[in-house]
Structures are given as structure tokens and as C-alpha cells.
Design a protein around this motif. Structure first.
Motif, PDB file in Angstrom:
ATOM      1  N   ASP A   1       0.818  -1.220   0.000  1.00 36.85           N
ATOM      2  CA  ASP A   1       0.000   0.000   0.000  1.00 36.85           C
ATOM      3  C   ASP A   1       0.849   1.266   0.000  1.00 36.85           C
ATOM      4  O   ASP A   1       0.327   2.367   0.174  1.00 36.85           O
ATOM      5  CB  ASP A   1      -0.988   0.015   1.157  1.00 36.85           C
ATOM      6  N   CYS A   2       2.144   1.105  -0.197  1.00 36.04           N
ATOM      7  CA  CYS A   2       3.040   2.253  -0.354  1.00 36.04           C
ATOM      8  C   CYS A   2       4.211   1.825  -1.226  1.00 36.04           C
ATOM      9  O   CYS A   2       4.764   0.739  -1.032  1.00 36.04           O
ATOM     10  CB  CYS A   2       3.535   2.758   1.006  1.00 36.04           C
ATOM     11  N   ILE A   3       4.562   2.673  -2.193  1.00 40.38           N
ATOM     12  CA  ILE A   3       5.655   2.375  -3.115  1.00 40.38           C
ATOM     13  C   ILE A   3       6.597   3.567  -3.125  1.00 40.38           C
ATOM     14  O   ILE A   3       6.162   4.710  -3.337  1.00 40.38           O
ATOM     15  CB  ILE A   3       5.115   2.107  -4.537  1.00 40.38           C
ATOM     16  N   ILE A   4       7.880   3.318  -2.878  1.00 33.87           N
ATOM     17  CA  ILE A   4       8.875   4.381  -2.818  1.00 33.87           C
ATOM     18  C   ILE A   4       9.826   4.246  -4.002  1.00 33.87           C
ATOM     19  O   ILE A   4      10.465   3.207  -4.188  1.00 33.87           O
ATOM     20  CB  ILE A   4       9.666   4.326  -1.498  1.00 33.87           C
ATOM     21  N   GLU A   5       9.904   5.299  -4.812  1.00 32.47           N
ATOM     22  CA  GLU A   5      10.751   5.302  -5.999  1.00 32.47           C
ATOM     23  C   GLU A   5      12.164   5.736  -5.621  1.00 32.47           C
ATOM     24  O   GLU A   5      12.373   6.868  -5.185  1.00 32.47           O
ATOM     25  CB  GLU A   5      10.190   6.266  -7.044  1.00 32.47           C
ATOM     26  N   ALA A   6      13.123   4.840  -5.783  1.00 28.39           N
ATOM     27  CA  ALA A   6      14.524   5.153  -5.452  1.00 28.39           C
ATOM     28  C   ALA A   6      15.417   4.701  -6.595  1.00 28.39           C
ATOM     29  O   ALA A   6      16.356   3.932  -6.408  1.00 28.39           O
ATOM     30  CB  ALA A   6      14.921   4.484  -4.145  1.00 28.39           C
ATOM     31  N   ILE A   7      15.114   5.196  -7.790  1.00 28.62           N
ATOM     32  CA  ILE A   7      15.840   4.750  -8.986  1.00 28.62           C
ATOM     33  C   ILE A   7      16.831   5.793  -9.488  1.00 28.62           C
ATOM     34  O   ILE A   7      17.428   5.623 -10.553  1.00 28.62           O
ATOM     35  CB  ILE A   7      14.858   4.381 -10.117  1.00 28.62           C
ATOM     36  N   GLY A   8      17.028   6.861  -8.720  1.00 29.29           N
ATOM     37  CA  GLY A   8      17.995   7.877  -9.117  1.00 29.29           C
ATOM     38  C   GLY A   8      17.487   9.268  -8.815  1.00 29.29           C
ATOM     39  O   GLY A   8      16.326   9.463  -8.435  1.00 29.29           O
ATOM     40  N   SER A   9      18.368  10.247  -8.973  1.00 28.32           N
ATOM     41  CA  SER A   9      17.991  11.633  -8.722  1.00 28.32           C
ATOM     42  C   SER A   9      18.719  12.544  -9.699  1.00 28.32           C
ATOM     43  O   SER A   9      19.648  12.118 -10.396  1.00 28.32           O
ATOM     44  CB  SER A   9      18.321  12.027  -7.281  1.00 28.32           C
ATOM     45  N   GLU A  10      18.282  13.795  -9.744  1.00 21.65           N
ATOM     46  CA  GLU A  10      18.873  14.774 -10.638  1.00 21.65           C
ATOM     47  C   GLU A  10      18.787  16.152 -10.007  1.00 21.65           C
ATOM     48  O   GLU A  10      18.108  16.340  -8.991  1.00 21.65           O
ATOM     49  CB  GLU A  10      18.157  14.755 -11.987  1.00 21.65           C
ATOM     50  N   SER A  11      19.454  17.122 -10.593  1.00 24.60           N
ATOM     51  CA  SER A  11      19.417  18.489 -10.080  1.00 24.60           C
ATOM     52  C   SER A  11      18.229  19.241 -10.660  1.00 24.60           C
ATOM     53  O   SER A  11      17.791  18.969 -11.785  1.00 24.60           O
ATOM     54  CB  SER A  11      20.706  19.232 -10.435  1.00 24.60           C
ATOM     55  N   ASP A  12      17.738  20.184  -9.879  1.00 25.67           N
ATOM     56  CA  ASP A  12      16.692  21.085 -10.346  1.00 25.67           C
ATOM     57  C   ASP A  12      17.354  22.441 -10.581  1.00 25.67           C
ATOM     58  O   ASP A  12      17.459  23.256  -9.674  1.00 25.67           O
ATOM     59  CB  ASP A  12      15.571  21.193  -9.309  1.00 25.67           C
ATOM     60  N   ASN A  13      17.806  22.672 -11.816  1.00 23.21           N
ATOM     61  CA  ASN A  13      18.587  23.871 -12.134  1.00 23.21           C
ATOM     62  C   ASN A  13      17.835  24.866 -13.002  1.00 23.21           C
ATOM     63  O   ASN A  13      18.437  25.724 -13.655  1.00 23.21           O
ATOM     64  CB  ASN A  13      19.898  23.475 -12.820  1.00 23.21           C
ATOM     65  N   ASP A  14      16.507  24.783 -12.998  1.00 29.00           N
ATOM     66  CA  ASP A  14      15.715  25.680 -13.835  1.00 29.00           C
ATOM     67  C   ASP A  14      15.852  27.138 -13.411  1.00 29.00           C
ATOM     68  O   ASP A  14      15.678  28.046 -14.221  1.00 29.00           O
ATOM     69  CB  ASP A  14      14.241  25.271 -13.809  1.00 29.00           C
ATOM     70  N   GLY A  15      16.151  27.378 -12.128  1.00 27.20           N
ATOM     71  CA  GLY A  15      16.196  28.750 -11.629  1.00 27.20           C
ATOM     72  C   GLY A  15      17.470  29.495 -11.934  1.00 27.20           C
ATOM     73  O   GLY A  15      17.618  30.659 -11.526  1.00 27.20           O
ATOM     74  N   PHE A  16      18.399  28.873 -12.681  1.00 30.61           N
ATOM     75  CA  PHE A  16      19.679  29.527 -12.936  1.00 30.61           C
ATOM     76  C   PHE A  16      19.735  30.241 -14.285  1.00 30.61           C
ATOM     77  O   PHE A  16      20.815  30.583 -14.767  1.00 30.61           O
ATOM     78  CB  PHE A  16      20.817  28.519 -12.819  1.00 30.61           C
ATOM     79  N   GLY A  17      18.587  30.437 -14.884  1.00 25.56           N
ATOM     80  CA  GLY A  17      18.504  31.279 -16.068  1.00 25.56           C
ATOM     81  C   GLY A  17      19.392  30.834 -17.204  1.00 25.56           C
ATOM     82  O   GLY A  17      19.316  29.701 -17.675  1.00 25.56           O
ATOM     83  N   ASP A  18      20.275  31.740 -17.646  1.00 22.70           N
ATOM     84  CA  ASP A  18      21.049  31.506 -18.860  1.00 22.70           C
ATOM     85  C   ASP A  18      22.376  30.799 -18.627  1.00 22.70           C
ATOM     86  O   ASP A  18      23.212  30.746 -19.525  1.00 22.70           O
ATOM     87  CB  ASP A  18      21.298  32.832 -19.576  1.00 22.70           C
ATOM     88  N   LEU A  19      22.600  30.229 -17.445  1.00 22.41           N
ATOM     89  CA  LEU A  19      23.838  29.468 -17.234  1.00 22.41           C
ATOM     90  C   LEU A  19      23.869  28.281 -18.182  1.00 22.41           C
ATOM     91  O   LEU A  19      22.861  27.602 -18.392  1.00 22.41           O
ATOM     92  CB  LEU A  19      23.925  28.959 -15.791  1.00 22.41           C
TER      93      LEU A  19
END
Length: 444
Positions: free
Chosen positions: A371-389
Motif C-alpha cells: 500500500d506504499c511504493i517508494i521510488e529510489a531509482i535515481g535523482s537529478e538536479s533542479d537547475n531551472d532557476g539559474f537562467g542563462d547558465l
């Protein structure tokens, strides 16, 4: 190293490993062969800690001197001694391990750091007036890369302000690693020590919402270091993943570690085979009311990338591993997950990389009642807020490999936001090296 009994520890969040006594530490240190080439340090340790020298001091009972040797290269020995994958790094290169067990370098590092914390009154202080510089640096993220960079810059006399999006500082050290592996006391001590050097930590300052590179520069900062990590979980991408009870590992661990909030579940399945999956399944086993925890992994145990020690501890805590099995669909009853449809796998011949790809076996589907499933298949960065970098095709910030400089002058980055998910010590090392580059940039 002595540790809590599995039947006891699964009912608490206290640290599993209990640490060495002084006698144990000296005895273990005496196992070092004092080999000539020191591969543990030269090729095993990403930041080249002087491992032979600090171990030699332990054999002499000079524990504080051992700590000072470590402090010359590492900012977080109490952390790294607990959570770094020594089996792949220093201990993996230990000559003693060729014909037996390697010297327990990580455990000795932990012992030295803990001895220092309990026996020494540390007087971390800000730079003197004569050492202070007029220029100031903003650090985005208070994880290992940010902590290390901020500490190094503060030592050089720069004014440093850390911007952290969460309510509690520490990054992955606080919200991503369970207390039974890394007690909050350890992280809090490091943060307090950092603040005593004059570093200011501003929490609840989220990039893109509260701050941005432009707004930081407009506030008079002369340089910026980005060390926001890679804490965004990758989703399974299967039907039913939107149902209630399907959780990303990062969110589950954050709630368990920081908020002390847990899913209402009796049976939990964790998908994945890395260290995050080990943290998630062991944290899940400690959730009140949980009766059973499964780990579903599409390859065999031999291919699991997790730390073998963490795997052994998870098995001892009653977690059931289902190998050569891949998730196909989340089964729901209304809006709630009630099961995980899986398919058995077999491993094909090794590909060009040498890894064997899992191939589904037709007609082998079955439903695992959870009744609960935890996804632990990897992660990534959230870099959308860095504009034109400038960023890579996968969204990671692109930097000069030697200077850690980004495509924007005065802006530097390091750690997981550049490399993707790596180790604590790799992120810390990047923060230290980036601080040196930032200092050179500011003095031009």
C-alpha cells in the motif's frame, strides 16, 4: 565495530554502529602495514587525506593530532567517516584487503572525529579584523559542497552568506540520510562550527522564488558558488505512479528525517538498488505500523550498486529483497495504490560497457500486495532557476573542470549539481577546490 542488535534497532532511529573504544581503535590502526605506495591515500581517497599519518597517530594514542592531520584536507571527518563508500575508495585500495579485510579506515576516521568532539573544546572563530576582506560571496545550498566552500572562504577572510531553500540547513546531510546512519547532532555541530567562523545561513530562500543570480549580484555580492545538489527524484514512468501512496525517495526521506511524518502503510515496496534505496527501505522498516518492507530490483544481488555493508544491515533488519524483478504498473483501488504489478527478468549478455541488461520474461507478471511504493531509482538536479547558465543535455551546470567557473563571470558551481549524484566526499572536495578558484578570481 559493535552495533545495535537488529531486532532492537529496527524499532528506533538511534545510530546503528556504536563506534570504537580507544582500545579498539588502536588495535585496528595497528593492522596498517605502512606500505610504501599508500594507495589508500593516493588513488583511493578523492581528496587525498593523509591516511597513513593519521592512522600512525592513532597507534600512538595521539588522537587529537590524528584529527588535526585529517582537518588539513577534509571539512567533515565525522560525516565522511560514517557515510562515504570506503569500500570503493580508501578501503578498496588498502593493501591489507588483498588477502583479507582492509583496515577499517572509515571507522577510524569516525573515531578520531568523535573523540575530538567529545574531548576538545573547539574555539572556531571568525577571521580577525586584519584578515577580513571587503568582498563577499553567496553560496547557494548548505549541503557538503556548500558547507566546505563556505568554510574555506571564511577561513580566507571573505564574508559568506549561504542561501538554503529548506527550513533546516544541511542539505542531503539533514534530509537525505537517516539518523540511524548519520545522527542530526553531527550535522548540527558542523553547522554551528561554520557559523562561529562568521558564515551566515539564510534558510527558506528558494532559487527562482526568493532569490536569483541577478538579484544576488544586485545585493553587492562579488561571487556566487552554486552547490544545490541533486535532490530531485527520478520517477518510475509507469502507469499508476500518480496514485496516493507512491512516493519519491527524496520526499519520503525528507518527511521521515525532518518532519517526523510517515506514510500510513502496512506493506512498503522500495524500487531500486543503490544507497538511496537502502536508506529508504531501512527508514521504511522503522515506520510505525509497517509489517513488511520489500526491495524490488531488476538485476541480481551481484549487480547491486549499494554499499555491501548497508545491504547486510538491511537484510538483518528483516527487509526482503526481490531480485531480477521490474515494476510494470501500480495497481490502484480508486485513488489509492494497493499493489505493484511486476515482471521477472533475466540478464542478457554484457553490453559494450560490460553490464548485463535485464530483459523481461514473457508471462512472468505477478502482483506484489503493498500500500506504499517508494521510488529510489535515481535523482537529478533542479537547475531551472539559474537562467542563462550553460547546462549539459541532462540539465547539470557546465563548468570549467579546473576552476569550477560557469559560463557567467563570477559564478562558480560544484558537487552533484555539476556531476550528477556522487558521494559526500566528492561534493566536499569540489567545494574546497572551488573556494580556491573563487579566491583567485576575487583577488585579480
Amino acid at each position: 565495530m559493535p552495533e545495535q542488535d537488529p531486532k532492537v534497532r529496527v524499532n528506533n532511529n538511534d545510530e546503528v554502529a556504536l563506534g570504537y573504544t580507544e582500545e579498539m581503535a588502536v588495535r585496528e590502526a595497528l593492522r596498517c602495514l605502512k606500505c610504501r605506495e599508500h594507495p589508500c591515500m593516493t588513488s583511493g581517497c578523492p581528496i587525498h587525506n593523509n591516511i597513513p599519518a593519521f592512522i600512525e597517530k592513532i597507534t600512538e594514542g595521539a588522537f587529537e593530532e590524528a584529527y588535526q592531520i585529517l582537518s588539513e584536507t577534509t571539512a567533515l571527518p565525522a560525516v565522511c567517516g560514517r557515510v562515504c563508500p570506503q569500500y570503493l575508495q580508501c578501503e578498496g585500495k588498502c593493501v591489507r584487503g588483498d588477502k583479507g579485510s582492509p583496515v577499517a579506515i572509515g571507522a577510524l576516521e569516525r573515531f578520531v572525529a568523535d573523540w575530538h568532539r567529545h574531548n576538545t573544546v573547539e574555539e572556531a572563530s571568525a577571521a580577525s579584523e586584519s584578515e577580513k576582506k571587503q568582498k563577499k560571496v553567496a553560496v547557494i545550498g548548505s549541503g557538503p559542497a556548500g558547507i566546505a566552500c563556505a568554510g574555506k572562504l571564511a577561513d580566507k577572510g571573505y564574508a559568506v552568506i549561504i542561501f538554503e531553500k529548506e527550513k533546516k540547513a544541511g542539505g542531503v546531510l539533514s534530509y537525505g540520510i537517516p539518523e540511524f546512519r548519520l545522527p542530526r547532532e553531527i550535522v548540527d555541530t558542523e553547522l554551528e562550527k561554520l557559523q562561529k567562523t562568521g558564515v551566515v545561513i539564510n534558510t527558506e530562500k528558494e532559487l527562482g522564488r526568493d532569490i536569483g543570480i541577478d538579484s544576488i549580484m544586485e545585493q553587492g555580492f562579488d561571487a556566487v558558488f552554486i552547490g544545490n545538489g541533486a535532490g530531485k527524484s527520478i520517477r518510475l514512468g509507469i502507469p499508476g505512479q500518480e496514485l496516493k501512496g507512491v512516493l519519491p525517495a527524496s520526499g519520503f526521506l525528507y518527511d521521515a528525517n525532518i518532519r517526523k511524518e510517515y506514510p500510513k502503510a502496512e506493506k512498503i515496496a522500495v524500487i531500486g538498488g543503490g544507497n538511496v534505496a537502502m536508506d529508504a527501505c531501512r527508514a521504511a522498516a522503522r515506520v510505525p505500523g509497517v509489517q513488511k518492507v520489500y526491495v524490488v530490483y531488476r538485476r541480481s544481488m551481484a549487480e547491486m550498486p549499494s554499499d555491501p555493508k548497508e545491504l547486510r544491515e538491511a537484510v538483518a533488519e528483516g527487509i526482503e529483497f526481490i531480485y531480477l524483478t521490474g515494476p510494470v504498473e501500480v495497481v490502484g483501488d480508486g485513488e489509492k495504490a494497493v499493489g505493484l504489478k511486476c515482471q521477472k527478468m533475466e540478464l542478457a549478455e554484457p553490453d559494450a560497457s560490460g553490464r548485463r541488461k535485464p530483459v523481461p520474461i514473457p508471462g512472468s507478471e505477478f502482483v506484489l500486495e503493498v500500500d506504499c511504493i517508494i521510488e529510489a531509482i535515481g535523482s537529478e538536479s533542479d537547475n531551472d532557476g539559474f537562467g542563462d547558465l550553460e547546462k549539459s543535455s541532462r540539465g547539470y551546470i557546465t563548468t570549467d573542470p579546473d576552476t569550477f567557473a560557469t559560463s557567467r563571470p563570477g559564478v562558480f558551481a560544484g558537487g552533484d549539481t555539476v556531476t550528477g549524484p556522487k558521494t559526500v566526499i566528492a561534493a566536499m572536495g569540489a567545494g574546497i577546490k572551488a573556494a580556491e578558484s573563487i579566491a583567485e578570481y576575487l583577488e585579480k
